[in-house]
Structures are given as structure tokens and as C-alpha cells.
Design a protein around this motif. Sequence first.
Motif, mmCIF file in Angstrom:
data_model
loop_
_atom_site.group_PDB
_atom_site.id
_atom_site.type_symbol
_atom_site.label_atom_id
_atom_site.label_comp_id
_atom_site.label_asym_id
_atom_site.label_seq_id
_atom_site.Cartn_x
_atom_site.Cartn_y
_atom_site.Cartn_z
ATOM 1 N N LEU A 116 0.833 -1.199 0.000
ATOM 2 C CA LEU A 116 0.000 0.000 0.000
ATOM 3 C C LEU A 116 0.866 1.247 0.000
ATOM 4 O O LEU A 116 1.981 1.237 0.540
ATOM 5 C CB LEU A 116 -0.903 0.033 1.244
ATOM 6 N N PRO A 117 0.375 2.340 -0.567
ATOM 7 C CA PRO A 117 1.139 3.591 -0.569
ATOM 8 C C PRO A 117 1.029 4.391 0.716
ATOM 9 O O PRO A 117 1.620 5.459 0.837
ATOM 10 C CB PRO A 117 0.543 4.354 -1.756
ATOM 11 N N ALA A 118 0.255 3.930 1.709
ATOM 12 C CA ALA A 118 0.153 4.636 2.984
ATOM 13 C C ALA A 118 1.494 4.622 3.704
ATOM 14 O O ALA A 118 2.301 3.714 3.525
ATOM 15 C CB ALA A 118 -0.920 3.994 3.852
ATOM 16 N N LYS A 119 1.715 5.614 4.556
ATOM 17 C CA LYS A 119 2.980 5.681 5.289
ATOM 18 C C LYS A 119 3.079 4.578 6.335
ATOM 19 O O LYS A 119 4.165 4.097 6.662
ATOM 20 C CB LYS A 119 3.135 7.048 5.960
ATOM 21 N N ALA A 120 1.935 4.181 6.890
ATOM 22 C CA ALA A 120 1.907 3.073 7.847
ATOM 23 C C ALA A 120 0.546 2.404 7.764
ATOM 24 O O ALA A 120 -0.461 3.062 7.502
ATOM 25 C CB ALA A 120 2.163 3.561 9.268
ATOM 26 N N TRP A 121 0.527 1.082 7.955
ATOM 27 C CA TRP A 121 -0.746 0.359 7.959
ATOM 28 C C TRP A 121 -0.593 -0.924 8.763
ATOM 29 O O TRP A 121 0.520 -1.374 9.041
ATOM 30 C CB TRP A 121 -1.250 0.058 6.550
ATOM 31 N N LEU A 122 -1.736 -1.519 9.104
ATOM 32 C CA LEU A 122 -1.711 -2.707 9.962
ATOM 33 C C LEU A 122 -3.031 -3.460 9.855
ATOM 34 O O LEU A 122 -4.088 -2.857 9.675
ATOM 35 C CB LEU A 122 -1.467 -2.259 11.409
ATOM 36 N N VAL A 123 -2.962 -4.791 9.973
ATOM 37 C CA VAL A 123 -4.149 -5.653 10.099
ATOM 38 C C VAL A 123 -3.999 -6.452 11.389
ATOM 39 O O VAL A 123 -2.989 -7.127 11.586
ATOM 40 C CB VAL A 123 -4.291 -6.642 8.925
ATOM 41 N N MET A 124 -4.997 -6.383 12.259
ATOM 42 C CA MET A 124 -4.958 -7.085 13.550
ATOM 43 C C MET A 124 -6.164 -7.997 13.701
ATOM 44 O O MET A 124 -7.285 -7.633 13.327
ATOM 45 C CB MET A 124 -4.939 -6.073 14.701
ATOM 46 N N GLY A 161 -2.250 13.517 6.605
ATOM 47 C CA GLY A 161 -2.822 12.882 5.432
ATOM 48 C C GLY A 161 -4.189 12.311 5.766
ATOM 49 O O GLY A 161 -4.826 12.696 6.749
ATOM 50 N N TYR A 162 -4.654 11.388 4.954
ATOM 51 C CA TYR A 162 -5.964 10.755 5.172
ATOM 52 C C TYR A 162 -5.765 9.448 5.929
ATOM 53 O O TYR A 162 -4.974 8.594 5.529
ATOM 54 C CB TYR A 162 -6.664 10.522 3.839
ATOM 55 N N CYS A 163 -6.490 9.311 7.034
ATOM 56 C CA CYS A 163 -6.317 8.185 7.950
ATOM 57 C C CYS A 163 -7.653 7.486 8.184
ATOM 58 O O CYS A 163 -8.711 8.120 8.090
ATOM 59 C CB CYS A 163 -5.762 8.659 9.293
ATOM 60 N N LEU A 164 -7.588 6.209 8.525
ATOM 61 C CA LEU A 164 -8.813 5.452 8.790
ATOM 62 C C LEU A 164 -8.507 4.237 9.654
ATOM 63 O O LEU A 164 -7.587 3.471 9.353
ATOM 64 C CB LEU A 164 -9.452 5.002 7.469
ATOM 65 N N VAL A 165 -9.269 4.099 10.730
ATOM 66 C CA VAL A 165 -9.264 2.877 11.535
ATOM 67 C C VAL A 165 -10.614 2.208 11.338
ATOM 68 O O VAL A 165 -11.658 2.844 11.515
ATOM 69 C CB VAL A 165 -9.030 3.165 13.024
ATOM 70 N N THR A 166 -10.596 0.947 10.952
ATOM 71 C CA THR A 166 -11.819 0.233 10.595
ATOM 72 C C THR A 166 -11.864 -1.119 11.288
ATOM 73 O O THR A 166 -10.833 -1.731 11.540
ATOM 74 C CB THR A 166 -11.886 0.023 9.067
ATOM 75 N N SER A 167 -13.070 -1.571 11.584
ATOM 76 C CA SER A 167 -13.259 -2.952 12.029
ATOM 77 C C SER A 167 -14.395 -3.573 11.230
ATOM 78 O O SER A 167 -15.366 -2.903 10.883
ATOM 79 C CB SER A 167 -13.586 -3.009 13.519
ATOM 80 N N ILE A 203 -9.303 -5.749 12.601
ATOM 81 C CA ILE A 203 -9.123 -4.310 12.761
ATOM 82 C C ILE A 203 -8.033 -3.882 11.784
ATOM 83 O O ILE A 203 -6.984 -4.529 11.691
ATOM 84 C CB ILE A 203 -8.709 -3.957 14.197
ATOM 85 N N THR A 204 -8.273 -2.791 11.047
ATOM 86 C CA THR A 204 -7.262 -2.266 10.135
ATOM 87 C C THR A 204 -6.973 -0.806 10.470
ATOM 88 O O THR A 204 -7.848 -0.079 10.941
ATOM 89 C CB THR A 204 -7.700 -2.358 8.662
ATOM 90 N N VAL A 205 -5.741 -0.397 10.207
ATOM 91 C CA VAL A 205 -5.323 0.992 10.399
ATOM 92 C C VAL A 205 -4.601 1.447 9.147
ATOM 93 O O VAL A 205 -3.702 0.756 8.650
ATOM 94 C CB VAL A 205 -4.388 1.143 11.615
ATOM 95 N N ARG A 265 -10.154 -1.601 2.075
ATOM 96 C CA ARG A 265 -10.792 -2.748 1.415
ATOM 97 C C ARG A 265 -9.769 -3.819 1.072
ATOM 98 O O ARG A 265 -10.012 -5.020 1.248
ATOM 99 C CB ARG A 265 -11.513 -2.298 0.142
ATOM 100 N N THR A 266 -8.631 -3.383 0.574
ATOM 101 C CA THR A 266 -7.569 -4.334 0.233
ATOM 102 C C THR A 266 -7.131 -5.125 1.454
ATOM 103 O O THR A 266 -6.992 -6.355 1.409
ATOM 104 C CB THR A 266 -6.363 -3.593 -0.373
ATOM 105 N N LEU A 267 -6.924 -4.440 2.570
ATOM 106 C CA LEU A 267 -6.485 -5.113 3.793
ATOM 107 C C LEU A 267 -7.546 -6.068 4.323
ATOM 108 O O LEU A 267 -7.236 -7.199 4.724
ATOM 109 C CB LEU A 267 -6.129 -4.085 4.873
ATOM 110 N N LEU A 268 -8.803 -5.634 4.329
ATOM 111 C CA LEU A 268 -9.872 -6.502 4.826
ATOM 112 C C LEU A 268 -10.034 -7.734 3.942
ATOM 113 O O LEU A 268 -10.146 -8.865 4.453
ATOM 114 C CB LEU A 268 -11.186 -5.723 4.900
#
Length: 403
Positions: free
Chosen positions: A54-62, A256-262, A271-273, A288-291
Amino acid sequence: MRTKHFLIIAFAAAALLAGTPSFAAKKAAQKPATTASSSATAPTTGIVGGVPVLPAKAWLVMDFDSGEVLASSNPDEPLPPASLTKMMTSYLVEQALKSGKLKENDLVSVSQYAWCRGSSTESCMYLPLNSQATVIDMLRGVIIQSGNDASKALAEHLGGTEEGFAKMMNAEAKRLGMTKTNFVNATGLPDPAHKASARDLAILARAIIRDSSKYYPIYAERDFTFNKIKQGNRNALLYTDPSVDGLKTGHTEDAGYCLVTSAKRNGMRLITVILNTSSAQARADETRTLLNWGFGNFEKATPLQPNTAVGTAKVRYGTVDTVAAGLGAPWTVTVPRGQKVETAVQLKPDLEAPIAKGAVVGKVVASSNGKQLSEAPLVAQADVERANFFKRAWQGVTGMFGK
């Protein structure tokens, strides 16, 4: 001359072959995968070599149940969290409601400091100056409308000042294990010292889902009307993915644009960040890609059934010498699809009666491909009463000399 013609034909054939899809795919597979934070030529959203890129500076799937991070990029760098900050603001309010410190219909005043003037640089609930609103309305204003005014008003109500509330936020962050986070305010408005990492924000999201079950459904509400002003939830996935039920968006120029989703599918919650990506559309697409990657590559497994004996623990000085051990509650683990789960039972060696049914007498550890996944306590499946003096004495003698 023939050699020259042969070389020309060879180069032309190579160029033609390089343009074919199969050859391009093979060459792409041979290239090392880049991380989301590498270089000016950021990768587009997708899956490379079976792993999200992903082009985001940081991301995570938990995984929600275990807290295990399934995949990440740059998860521990403290970054500006923008309005994701308000997850801690809402969490503290929810816990105050849960403990009785606050009541839903308590009135909260809107000070000159908290009042939002409606500029284009901040989001507002549009609470009138010197007015009052209930705690539950302001909580919705924070979660759904991302209101800076509601956040400040609640911060002053609970902490005396926003600075006092920030101290409460940091104390709670420390308690939850958010080691890369420092809150300066209740809103996420820019400050050089105001930071949080992707891992820490996932830990906070997990706490909200786990500890604020009564109020967590608010995070899925698509709109809220206050003072005759209706505003929609900025989490675009709530409108397009029925499995998504929270949590929070954020945006500033620095963050930038940020989103925390479950989201929850087939009994599994992820959970994604996403931190510091390029647009509101990008944060939705990357989530969507992470989920889809997480739900497509992992599944829930039940290593053992509850209330079933999986071992026998020895007991000293009891009316019986052993007690059956088993799970006291349902236990599931998240594993890569198709992988076999193995379990190992570990019982406490020096148990003494009396032992109550449900008391912890050991643990069971789940692993897959040699990697430990999770563990769960094993509990006594029955009461074991303490033996009388003569039997205890006899057990002591036989224990010393053997039977």
C-alpha cells in the motif's frame, strides 16, 4: 552479416515477449516487494507475492480476538493521528458512562474555548456558544460528526481543562500498552508532540470494541442530526460494506488521510489501520484491500471444545487424587487458511485441595507450523474437597516413600 540479422531478430523477439502478460507477471514476481513507506515512487494498492502493498505511510491488520498483528508496514512509527485521536476521547467518555461517573443525560456546557466557529479547517458538531447538550448527544457528535467542539467540551467536563484531559488520555494509553503514543489535545489538531502509531491505534480500537459494547454500535451509525444540522459519517465503508461497523476517520495536512476500521465476517473480526495516505478514496480502497486480504487468507479454528476434559491434574491432600482439566469458555484462534492447529497441555504440578470447580489448574497452548498462536487457561471440571487429617497424613507418608 548473418550474425547481425540474427541479433536484430533476437532483440525484436525479446521485446515482443516482454510485452506478454505471462512474461510480465513472472518478471514482477522476481522483483523484491517494496514496503508502503519506501521511496518517492510509492506502490499502488494491491497484493504482491501474497502480501498487501500500500502507498500509505503506515498500515496494519490485527485479529481482534487475539490481538495478533497479521500484517503491517511501519507499525510503530509515531505519526500525526488527526481525528483518530477522538477514539481515545470517546473511549474515556464511554468508560465514564460505564462506571457511573457520567450519565447519558448529564448536561455538558459549551465554553468559549470549546465553541467551534465553523471554519473550513476543522469539523464541528455546531454546538451554540454557552449552550448545553447531553453527554450522549456529544458522544455521537464526537464519533459520527468528528466534532472538535464536542471533543473539547467533554474534555473540559471530565478533565477540568483540555490539558487535564490530555493527561487522562496519556494515562489510559499507558494502561492499554500504547507505547508510541503521546496526546496533547482531545481533537487531533496539529501539534508537533501529538503522535500515535498504527499498532497503538489498533490496540485502542480493540479496547473500544471489547470494553464499550453498549456504545460501540454508535461507530456504525451513518449520520447524526443535532441543532437541525444533519451530518454523515465520513467512513465511506459503512455505506458499501455491510461487514464494517466502525471506527473513525481522520485528516489534516500533516497526517494525510487516515482510517481505523473494524469488520466482522463469518465469526472473525479484523481491525485495520491506515495512516497518511493520499485521499479519502485512497484510505477506503486501501482498507478494502487489507480486509479482503485478511479475511481471504485467515480463518478461525477451534482447537478444543469447552467443558471437555483434555487432561488430568494430580491433587495433593484431596478426597480424590486427580481432577479433570478442560476449557472453561469457548476458545478460537486465527490461522492461515488450511493450516493444522496443534495443542499442548501444561498442568500445574503442585496442586493442593481444596480446589473449586472452575479454578485454573493449567493452560493449553495452540501452535501451527511450530509457531505459537495462542494459549487459554484450563480449569478444574469438578470440586475437590480437602481430605481429613488421617488421609492427608497417609498421603504425606506415601508421597515420601512411594506407594
